[in-house]
Design an enzyme around this catalytic site. Structure first.
Site, mmCIF file in Angstrom:
data_model
loop_
_atom_site.group_PDB
_atom_site.id
_atom_site.type_symbol
_atom_site.label_atom_id
_atom_site.label_comp_id
_atom_site.label_asym_id
_atom_site.label_seq_id
_atom_site.Cartn_x
_atom_site.Cartn_y
_atom_site.Cartn_z
ATOM 1 C CD GLU A 80 46.443 -43.432 -26.299
ATOM 2 O OE1 GLU A 80 46.725 -43.638 -25.889
ATOM 3 O OE2 GLU A 80 45.395 -42.131 -26.349
ATOM 4 C CG HIS A 99 39.862 -43.727 -24.438
ATOM 5 N ND1 HIS A 99 40.355 -43.055 -23.897
ATOM 6 C CD2 HIS A 99 41.191 -43.500 -26.070
ATOM 7 C CE1 HIS A 99 40.767 -41.073 -24.247
ATOM 8 N NE2 HIS A 99 41.560 -42.410 -25.417
ATOM 9 C CG HIS A 101 38.960 -38.321 -27.572
ATOM 10 N ND1 HIS A 101 39.811 -38.241 -28.965
ATOM 11 C CD2 HIS A 101 40.050 -39.076 -27.227
ATOM 12 C CE1 HIS A 101 40.656 -38.961 -29.138
ATOM 13 N NE2 HIS A 101 40.981 -39.382 -27.855
ATOM 14 C CE1 TYR A 120 22.519 -39.614 -6.090
ATOM 15 C CE2 TYR A 120 22.242 -37.029 -6.167
ATOM 16 C CZ TYR A 120 21.831 -38.410 -5.857
ATOM 17 O OH TYR A 120 20.566 -38.920 -6.664
ATOM 18 C CG HIS A 162 44.274 -37.539 -24.437
ATOM 19 N ND1 HIS A 162 45.259 -38.513 -25.228
ATOM 20 C CD2 HIS A 162 43.294 -38.630 -24.875
ATOM 21 C CE1 HIS A 162 45.058 -40.032 -25.315
ATOM 22 N NE2 HIS A 162 43.710 -39.744 -25.698
ATOM 23 C CE1 TYR A 215 20.630 -45.078 -6.445
ATOM 24 C CE2 TYR A 215 21.865 -44.930 -8.876
ATOM 25 C CZ TYR A 215 21.083 -44.617 -8.305
ATOM 26 O OH TYR A 215 20.537 -43.722 -8.942
#
Length: 221
Positions: A80, A99, A101, A120, A162, A215
């Site tokens: 990837e 990345h 799953h 929110y 994916h 924040y």
């Protein structure tokens, strides 16, 4: 002291390995799936393909140019790598990418559903929702292109059938964002079990996004 050269590469590689292990320990990823990278100058350091995270050593983390070129003698990079490279090319603020799953993110992505503003905290990804990309085969330019579209104005997105991908200013924040997105996907799933969640409108989310600019920030001495 600021590290440079080989020391900097080794230190960042160790942090990538620690992030991979923490990713699996958190439950948002399983086995050898998923991948992690960090920007390294004009290139990136990325996990290799098909190596168990517990077996990784700093020398195994692949140094790769953003055009895909790798120096000889290294392991093969993650399949990837294109997604990572394209994020770094298109988003100058991206310094680290996770990345994975995760179960609930992946379940939503298999339904081709985005995460709307049911809560929110969806704003943590940078916008009024967390989009799901179109489908494309893993490791392809097509997947990378549809991901970049889904990430427009966002730091995270789901990848159809994916999983999910996100980026932030360092590895700790990228991992924290990935965990938060999976938590939101799980909450959204449970909220729908009793009916239809009430979705915050764009004006309400715009207020949240404005508040998020400060924040969690503490004044420095």
């Amino acid at each position: 002291m600021t590290l440079s050269g080989g020391n900097a590469r080794q230190a960042l590689s160790r942090r990538i390995i620690d992030t991979c292990k923490a990713m699996n320990a958190s439950g948002i990823n399983q086995g050898k799936s998923g991948n992690v990278s960090a920007r390294f100058g004009d290139a990136m350091l990325i996990t290799p393909s098909g190596v168990a995270y517990d077996a990784l050593k700093p020398m195994d983390i692949v140094l790769q140019e953003l055009d895909g070129v790798c120096a000889p003698g290294q392991l093969l990079p993650s399949s990837e790598w294109r997604m990572h490279a394209d994020i770094y090319r298109n988003r100058s603020e991206a310094q680290a990418i996770v990345h994975a799953h995760p179960t609930f993110c992946t379940a939503l992505s298999c339904r081709r559903e985005s995460i709307p503003a049911f809560h929110y905290m969806v704003a943590v990804a940078g916008g009024v929702d967390i989009r799901c990309s179109d489908y494309a085969t893993f490791g392809t330019e097509d997947l990378s292109r549809t991901m970049i579209t889904a990430l427009d104005g966002r730091k995270a997105c789901l990848l159809a059938n994916h999983g999910m991908i996100c980026f932030d200013g360092d590895l700790d924040r990228a991992l924290a964002l990935a965990i938060e997105v999976e938590s939101l996907a799980r909450q959204y799933h449970h909220a729908r079990q009793g009916g239809t969640p009430v979705i915050l409108d764009d004006e309400q989310m715009t207020d949240v996004l404005e508040k998020f600019k400060s924040y969690g920030r503490q004044p420095r001495d």
